[in-house]
Design a protein around this motif. Sequence first.
Motif, PDB file in Angstrom:
ATOM      1  N   THR A  46       1.038  -1.120  -0.024  1.00 36.65           N
ATOM      2  CA  THR A  46      -0.259  -0.320  -0.065  1.00 36.65           C
ATOM      3  C   THR A  46       0.925   1.420  -0.209  1.00 36.65           C
ATOM      4  O   THR A  46       0.430   1.967  -0.436  1.00 36.65           O
ATOM      5  N   ILE A  47       1.769   1.235   0.449  1.00 37.68           N
ATOM      6  CA  ILE A  47       2.350   2.248   1.136  1.00 37.68           C
ATOM      7  C   ILE A  47       3.578   2.734  -0.007  1.00 37.68           C
ATOM      8  O   ILE A  47       3.558   4.074  -0.982  1.00 37.68           O
ATOM      9  N   ASP A  48       4.019   1.181  -0.892  1.00 34.12           N
ATOM     10  CA  ASP A  48       4.628   1.648  -2.411  1.00 34.12           C
ATOM     11  C   ASP A  48       3.771   2.371  -3.363  1.00 34.12           C
ATOM     12  O   ASP A  48       3.992   3.223  -4.306  1.00 34.12           O
ATOM     13  N   LYS A  49       2.177   2.075  -3.516  1.00 34.91           N
ATOM     14  CA  LYS A  49       1.482   2.299  -4.142  1.00 34.91           C
ATOM     15  C   LYS A  49       2.074   3.781  -4.224  1.00 34.91           C
ATOM     16  O   LYS A  49       1.322   5.496  -5.046  1.00 34.91           O
ATOM     17  N   MET A  50       1.152   4.263  -3.039  1.00 35.03           N
ATOM     18  CA  MET A  50       0.643   5.937  -2.409  1.00 35.03           C
ATOM     19  C   MET A  50       1.863   6.342  -2.222  1.00 35.03           C
ATOM     20  O   MET A  50       2.196   7.329  -3.166  1.00 35.03           O
ATOM     21  N   GLU A  51       3.185   6.326  -2.302  1.00 34.75           N
ATOM     22  CA  GLU A  51       4.456   6.896  -2.794  1.00 34.75           C
ATOM     23  C   GLU A  51       5.189   6.190  -3.899  1.00 34.75           C
ATOM     24  O   GLU A  51       5.782   6.020  -4.139  1.00 34.75           O
ATOM     25  N   ARG A  52       5.272   6.982  -4.619  1.00 35.47           N
ATOM     26  CA  ARG A  52       5.631   6.809  -6.127  1.00 35.47           C
ATOM     27  C   ARG A  52       5.646   8.123  -6.945  1.00 35.47           C
ATOM     28  O   ARG A  52       5.963   8.916  -6.245  1.00 35.47           O
ATOM     29  N   SER A  53       7.145   7.879  -7.687  1.00 34.22           N
ATOM     30  CA  SER A  53       8.212   8.538  -7.734  1.00 34.22           C
ATOM     31  C   SER A  53       7.168   9.709  -9.330  1.00 34.22           C
ATOM     32  O   SER A  53       6.377   8.871 -10.121  1.00 34.22           O
ATOM     33  N   GLN A  54       7.714  11.082  -9.044  1.00 34.20           N
ATOM     34  CA  GLN A  54       6.472  11.786 -10.313  1.00 34.20           C
ATOM     35  C   GLN A  54       7.533  11.757 -11.614  1.00 34.20           C
ATOM     36  O   GLN A  54       8.861  11.592 -11.418  1.00 34.20           O
ATOM     37  N   VAL A  55       6.529  11.412 -12.706  1.00 38.68           N
ATOM     38  CA  VAL A  55       7.574  11.102 -13.664  1.00 38.68           C
ATOM     39  C   VAL A  55       6.768  11.959 -15.210  1.00 38.68           C
ATOM     40  O   VAL A  55       5.788  12.527 -14.513  1.00 38.68           O
TER      41      VAL A  55
END
Length: 330
Positions: free
Chosen positions: A283-292
Amino acid sequence: MTFAYPLLFWLLPIVPIVWWAMYRRSRGEVVTMRFSDLGMLRGVKPSWRIRMRPLLISLRAAALGLLVVVLSRPQYAQSSERVVREGIDIQLALDISLSMKAGDFDPKDRITVAKEVIAEFIKGRKDDRIGLVVFSGNAFTQVPLTLDYDFLQTLLGQVQTVRRPDGTAIGTALAHSVNGLRNSTTKSKVVILLTDGSSNRGDIEPAQAAEIARALDVRVYTILVGKPGGGEYPVHDAWRDETYLIPAPTAEDEVALRDIAEQTGGIFFRAGDEQGLRDVYATIDKMERSQVASEKLVRYTEAWQPWAAGALLLLMLEILLRNTILRSIG
């Protein structure tokens, strides 16, 4: 192929008009001679040179058409896309107190499962700087913020629970993690703090550490692991050379961890088993994604030269023919 000034192609319909005007003019420029009797000329046909005279006009008109193409600036377009990725700075704060050896994540203990799940989380990241802070009764940096994920994974694998100083210094661990993000210039700064107990050590209270995190715009996700009722963890008595199983304390008081998450814009999670912990990090991985962001670049190469060369060649040919084999009299 593209054209910088395609509207100039509207000039092309003028070319046949110019051709017709030049043709009519050439017909009016016929050289005449006086004869007393035209009877002997009735059977004479125009020579091939006379019949080829319109070719000169056609060459000039074709050259004019090519010049229109030159003026429209033909170009070859080569496009490329540049992807710009802005990474996130993440501090992983991991509790290594003795209670993390509790075996309630059967058949594994808490620390083993936590390390495995964190390792998978690291594998899924890209272009993010990640650091590792471990804590029990105190806190220290195991790995500073880095893009070297292999090095980070190696040192994560070496993490073990410690007996001294035992305890859980959540406030100190959070403050230490936030301090590692102090000089970060990224727009997104995150701490993921995993523990199995309540804060009972350290000089900094969790609420104070949360205030520091909020002041530095650091978002904190807190994770409480362990089943309600806890499990048991082994403690070795060196004097008697015996190992005892001691009930692991399980933090039933979630208030401090919830407050930390709420104050900093993060989320509090509770994981009572291995799958639950994997779901939390997913869940955290999906919420905190790099801006592309993507940027399209187009490079144009001028291609008018062949058209200009063709127009010049036609004009030269027209001049050559006009002054040699198709030369007129008078």
